[in-house]
Scaffold this motif. Structure first.
Motif, PDB file in Angstrom:
ATOM      1  N   THR A  75       0.850  -1.190   0.000  1.00  0.00           N
ATOM      2  CA  THR A  75       0.000   0.000   0.000  1.00  0.00           C
ATOM      3  C   THR A  75       0.888   1.244   0.000  1.00  0.00           C
ATOM      4  O   THR A  75       2.106   1.157   0.073  1.00  0.00           O
ATOM      5  N   GLN A  79      -2.773   5.973   1.892  1.00  0.00           N
ATOM      6  CA  GLN A  79      -3.943   5.103   1.794  1.00  0.00           C
ATOM      7  C   GLN A  79      -4.150   4.273   3.060  1.00  0.00           C
ATOM      8  O   GLN A  79      -4.828   3.264   3.043  1.00  0.00           O
ATOM      9  N   ILE A  92      -5.836   0.642   1.653  1.00  0.00           N
ATOM     10  CA  ILE A  92      -6.202   0.256   0.290  1.00  0.00           C
ATOM     11  C   ILE A  92      -4.941  -0.305  -0.341  1.00  0.00           C
ATOM     12  O   ILE A  92      -3.916   0.387  -0.423  1.00  0.00           O
ATOM     13  N   THR A  98     -10.001  -2.746  -0.160  1.00  0.00           N
ATOM     14  CA  THR A  98      -9.934  -2.192   1.185  1.00  0.00           C
ATOM     15  C   THR A  98      -9.668  -3.346   2.140  1.00  0.00           C
ATOM     16  O   THR A  98     -10.384  -4.349   2.134  1.00  0.00           O
TER      17      THR A  98
END
Length: 183
Positions: A75, A79, A92, A98
């Protein structure tokens, strides 16, 4: 008839075998050696039993930590979101999914992972001390909670435990940090 030594008919005889005192001393020495050996062996067996009980606990904690760190490596810094005062983490990943790591409420003894807010909690690890899962996530510029850190350095910590039948509890703390991409 006279004897050269002055005593007639008295000869000293050599006894063969053990006297009672020698036998008692030998038994005492053997008892001490045996007792010491039993204490050492008992300690060794107890240590082995504890190690066998802790090994799966340690392995389980390492697997949970590696899974969380793997997702963090996939990631970007901007995020990642800390939830519930750092007791949960949402990110994310590179595929746009997610991912959330959390303990349900604070009484559960497990760590869960949820994908894409699908309300399916995947069990990552059990025997996790309730309310011990923590995430420290600085913002990408290096500021963050609770103290400023290096940009992108995320710290994960939790404690696993094992309760034995004799009510003894062993706890193993896990803590690791990983740098995530800054952009």
């Amino acid at each position: 008839m006279s004897n050269h030594h002055g005593k007639l008919g008295k000869r000293r005889q050599r006894s063969t075998g053990f006297t009672l005192i020698e036998m008692v001393i030998t038994i005492m020495i053997l008892s001490i050696v045996t007792g010491t050996s039993l204490v050492a062996l008992t300690s060794a067996f107890n240590a082995m039993a504890t190690a066998q009980a802790i090994a799966p606990l340690s392995l389980g904690g390492q697997i949970v930590m590696e899974r969380i760190l793997k997702e963090l490596r996939n990631t970007h810094c901007n995020q990642i979101t800390r939830l519930d005062n750092g007791k949960a983490l949402q990110l994310i990943d590179n595929n746009g999914r997610t991912v959330k790591f959390h303990q349900i409420n604070t009484t559960t003894q497990s760590i869960y992972m949820t994908y894409n807010n699908d309300n399916v909690n995947w069990l990552l690890g059990a025997n996790v001390q309730a309310d011990s899962l923590r995430f420290v996530v600085p913002t990408c510029d290096g500021t963050g909670q609770p103290v400023p850190q290096k940009p992108g350095l995320v710290t994960v910590s939790f404690t696993v435990f094992q309760r034995f039948p004799d009510n003894e509890t062993v706890t193993l703390p896990f803590r690791s940090s990983v740098y995530v991409r800054s952009s």
